[in-house]
Design an enzyme around this catalytic site. Structure first.
Site, PDB file in Angstrom:
ATOM      1  N   ARG A 230     -26.369  23.633  13.330  1.00 23.63           N
ATOM      2  CA  ARG A 230     -27.369  23.343  12.310  1.00 23.63           C
ATOM      3  C   ARG A 230     -26.880  22.242  11.376  1.00 23.63           C
ATOM      4  NH1 ARG A 230     -32.441  24.158  10.991  1.00 23.63           N
ATOM      5  NH2 ARG A 230     -32.253  25.432   9.138  1.00 23.63           N
TER       6      ARG A 230
ATOM      7  N   THR B 185     -39.783  21.155  16.207  1.00 22.66           N
ATOM      8  CA  THR B 185     -38.679  21.819  16.883  1.00 22.66           C
ATOM      9  C   THR B 185     -38.993  21.913  18.373  1.00 22.66           C
ATOM     10  OG1 THR B 185     -38.308  23.127  14.878  1.00 22.66           O
ATOM     11  CG2 THR B 185     -37.177  23.855  16.835  1.00 22.66           C
TER      12      THR B 185
ATOM     13  N   THR C 137     -33.936  20.713  16.637  1.00 22.41           N
ATOM     14  CA  THR C 137     -35.024  20.195  15.806  1.00 22.41           C
ATOM     15  C   THR C 137     -34.589  19.034  14.926  1.00 22.41           C
ATOM     16  OG1 THR C 137     -36.719  20.881  14.197  1.00 22.41           O
ATOM     17  CG2 THR C 137     -34.524  21.766  13.901  1.00 22.41           C
TER      18      THR C 137
ATOM     19  N   ASN D 129     -36.723  19.080  12.327  1.00 25.82           N
ATOM     20  CA  ASN D 129     -37.524  19.840  11.370  1.00 25.82           C
ATOM     21  C   ASN D 129     -38.997  19.440  11.433  1.00 25.82           C
ATOM     22  OD1 ASN D 129     -37.551  22.053   9.698  1.00 25.82           O
ATOM     23  ND2 ASN D 129     -37.315  20.868   7.833  1.00 25.82           N
TER      24      ASN D 129
ATOM     25  N   ASP E 224     -35.865  22.832   4.415  1.00 23.85           N
ATOM     26  CA  ASP E 224     -35.736  24.241   4.773  1.00 23.85           C
ATOM     27  C   ASP E 224     -35.037  25.056   3.684  1.00 23.85           C
ATOM     28  OD1 ASP E 224     -37.109  24.234   7.107  1.00 23.85           O
ATOM     29  OD2 ASP E 224     -35.397  24.588   8.422  1.00 23.85           O
TER      30      ASP E 224
ATOM     31  N   SER F 140     -33.038  29.442   8.755  1.00 28.50           N
ATOM     32  CA  SER F 140     -33.867  29.030   9.880  1.00 28.50           C
ATOM     33  C   SER F 140     -34.479  30.258  10.538  1.00 28.50           C
ATOM     34  CB  SER F 140     -33.013  28.264  10.899  1.00 28.50           C
ATOM     35  OG  SER F 140     -33.696  28.085  12.117  1.00 28.50           O
ATOM     36  N   SER F 141     -35.539  30.029  11.312  1.00 33.13           N
ATOM     37  CA  SER F 141     -36.150  31.096  12.109  1.00 33.13           C
ATOM     38  C   SER F 141     -35.815  30.965  13.595  1.00 33.13           C
ATOM     39  CB  SER F 141     -37.674  31.079  11.932  1.00 33.13           C
ATOM     40  OG  SER F 141     -38.039  31.363  10.613  1.00 33.13           O
TER      41      SER F 141
ATOM     42  N   GLY G 186     -41.468  26.421  16.381  1.00 35.81           N
ATOM     43  CA  GLY G 186     -42.630  26.908  15.653  1.00 35.81           C
ATOM     44  C   GLY G 186     -42.375  27.335  14.227  1.00 35.81           C
ATOM     45  N   GLY G 187     -41.214  26.944  13.656  1.00 36.52           N
ATOM     46  CA  GLY G 187     -40.965  27.300  12.265  1.00 36.52           C
ATOM     47  C   GLY G 187     -40.982  28.802  12.042  1.00 36.52           C
TER      48      GLY G 187
END
Length: 603
Positions: free
Chosen positions: A144, A421, A439, A441, A463, A482-483, A504-505
């Site tokens: 990340r 992403t 991603t 973002n 984020d 993050s998801s 998909g966030g």
């Protein structure tokens, strides 16, 4: 060692890919250059217009430029690659054919996606990955992006509601975090690759795609059109996205990125240092600084990939292995499944009011916990094991009233302590499994382009929360929440069962939870599970869905107190882009999501 001439022969068989000869590069006056006499790509003139097709009857769009929804899956005996782009899946598959393992193929796929999905990912982005090795061990790789060293929670110009008035956290140089993408892919290649191939060989497909071109899809064109306002702020982005005459590309037009091809050649030859030091790094810093950025050469030089244990849980006897913090996705997918495990989901219809009610109530509680407790564990204490606890899930499940919707409230897991992403999943016959989400973002990231080298910088700072009291507030060197939920599922005897993940966030967690439930609770195949309509709910207490609900079901949900809103009549990428693999009948079955440009390929 598989010789490079074998790679050349293989790559000739791939549409949109051509051959190139690998040489070396040199540094003169602190500037990295390519020795053109030693590192070349044989240019093949691609048709100026065309269509993405596998040559076996599948085409990505129809004569009206509408994306098709069928034939996205694939079956393989030796390996399957499922990714957000056909070209990227092909790239991974060709590396398998050349003697690579699933990790080699994943690295090739990841770099290829950095080329063919510039709207969603890129070499100046980041991500996370879960690897299951053939010896049965699993690991989590966190690449990340990190906040620059000068970042702090007081760096925004906020209004009375805590919103950044200047939107500097959303686009422009100040929104750029330190990229981890290149470091992450090279790290896993060097540590977990087969050893049969070089980095130059594994990056061949990505370089070819950048140099020789790929075709603009309806999905990519839509995203290009969506950032018109941002292009006015950042002229380098306009130059990257538009034709030389200033016009938009059309569906089926050939898109080339020769600057990016040269950048990838440098990385292929010189590895991580080609990106994080020297002239590329200087251009990253200068490009961000031009638009208010605070990232420094030291920030880039000091970036580190983090390897740790993935989070683990179970669902109806299956073992769940997924991403750990700072990606909250894996933790909350397991938490969601823990809550649902208290109900016999199979007795409720797939689009029944009971199932949608249970999903809604579960996700509301999960997202309440996410907002209250989750952040980078290097900076705050997180009750992770409490959130993963079956006892805590039982307590949450007992709160659910099957007759009415309830306002989401946070609970106390501490007492149980003991849009854009992309995603790809890869598995080989030897038991190596890779699932990764990466991603930049938002669509085209920060909008800031490193013009000399042909890539967009991320806007990962968005984020972070602008709330100075949030566990996810921005701080020097911190990673944003993050998801992302790259997930591997095993049978009770620890043999592989399923691989899955999605972009998909914030919709990633519900998407992965629903697909897993579809397979386990409803005995659906991987493609059928991905094709099923999805819903989403969070702390806003509103069921948003894309299809499948009858008028009677909607009326029933509303009578229970739910706000129900159809986002779109049919599939939409808002609800993710799941790429998955299911082990069944001695074969690997890949599924890919038609909500985006996903395609699985197998051998």
């Amino acid at each position: 060692m598989v010789r490079f001439k074998k790679i050349i022969a293989i790559m000739l068989s791939v549409s949109l890919c051509t051959t190139f000869t690998v040489g070396c590069s040199k540094k003169e006056d602190n500037k990295q250059e390519v020795e053109k006499d030693k590192l070349q790509i044989e240019k093949v003139e691609m048709p100026s217009t065309g269509i993405v097709s596998d040559g076996n009857g599948w085409e990505l769009w129809d004569k009206d430029d509408h994306t098709t929804t069928d034939k996205r899956g694939a079956v393989g005996e030796n390996a399957v690659v499922a990714s957000g782009k056909y070209e990227a899946s092909q790239a991974g598959l060709e590396i398998i054919k050349a003697g690579g393992n699933a990790v080699d193929a994943a690295v090739a796929t990841g770099f290829a996606l950095c080329v063919v999905e510039p709207n969603a990912t890129g070499i100046a982005g980041g991500g996370c990955m879960v690897i299951r090795n053939q010896d049965g061990t699993s690991t989590y790789i966190d690449f990340r992006e990190t906040a620059p060293s000068a970042a702090n929670p007081y760096m925004w110009n906020l209004d009375s509601e805590g919103i950044d008035i200047d939107k500097a956290n959303e686009n422009g140089g100040k929104s750029v975090a330190v990229p981890g993408q290149v470091a992450g892919l090279i790290y896993v290649f060097e540590k977990y690759g087969s050893g049969n191939l070089t980095l130059e060989e594994v990056m061949t497909p990505a370089i070819n795609l950048a140099q020789n071109g790929y075709y603009v899809t309806p999905s990519l064109l839509k995203d290009m059109l969506s950032v018109e306002e941002m292009m006015q702020k950042y002229p380098e982005l306009k130059k990257l996205i538009l034709n030389k005459d200033g016009s938009y590309y059309k569906v089926g037009d050939l898109y080339k990125s020769e600057k990016l091809a040269q950048t990838l050649k440098l990385i292929a030859k010189n590895g991580k240092d080609a990106f994080y030091t020297g002239d590329i790094a200087k251009s990253i810093v200068d490009s961000a600084k031009k638009y208010g950025g605070i990232i420094t050469l030291e920030d880039l030089k000091n970036y580190k990939v983090v390897e740790s244990k993935p989070v683990e849980g179970t669902y109806r006897g299956k073992k769940i292995i997924s991403s750990s913090l700072p990606s909250s996705g894996g933790t909350h997918v397991i938490q969601s499944l823990n809550v649902l495990e208290n109900f016999d989901m199979s007795k409720y219809g797939l689009y029944s009011p009971e199932r949608f009610h249970l999903l809604s109530e579960t996700f509301k509680m999960v997202y309440a916990d996410r907002a209250e407790y989750m952040g980078d564990k290097e900076f705050i204490d997180v009750p992770e094991s409490g959130i993963l606890s079956k006892d805590y899930a039982k307590k949450l499940a007992n709160k659910i009233d099957m007759n009415k919707s309830q306002v989401p409230t946070k609970d106390d897991p501490w007492i149980y302590e003991h849009e854009d992403t992309t995603h790809y999943s890869v598995a080989d016959k030897d038991g190596n499994i890779v699932t990764a989400t990466q991603t930049i973002n938002w669509t085209f990231g920060s909008g800031v382009v490193v013009d000399d080298y042909g890539f967009v910088l991320n806007n990962e700072i968005s984020d972070f929360s602008t709330d100075i009291n949030s566990p996810n507030r921005v701080e020097s060197g911190k990673k944003p929440l993050s998801s992302m939920s790259p997930t591997i599922i095993l049978n009770e005897d620890d043999t592989p069962f399923m691989v899955v993940g999605s972009p998909g966030g914030s919709r990633i967690i519900p998407a992965i939870t629903q697909v897993i439930s579809n397979v386990i609770d409803y005995n659906m195949g991987i493609q059928e599970s991905i094709d099923a309509y999805r819903m989403y709910d969070n702390t806003e207490d509103k069921i948003v869905y894309e299809g499948g609900l009858s008028k009677e079901t909607i009326k029933k949900l509303e009578s229970m107190g739910h706000v129900v809103e159809q986002y779109v009549d049919g599939y939409n990428k808002y609800f993710g882009g799941v790429q998955g693999i299911l082990y069944e009948n001695g074969k690997l079955t890949g599924g890919a999501d038609s909500r985006r440009d996903g395609k699985a390929e197998g051998i």
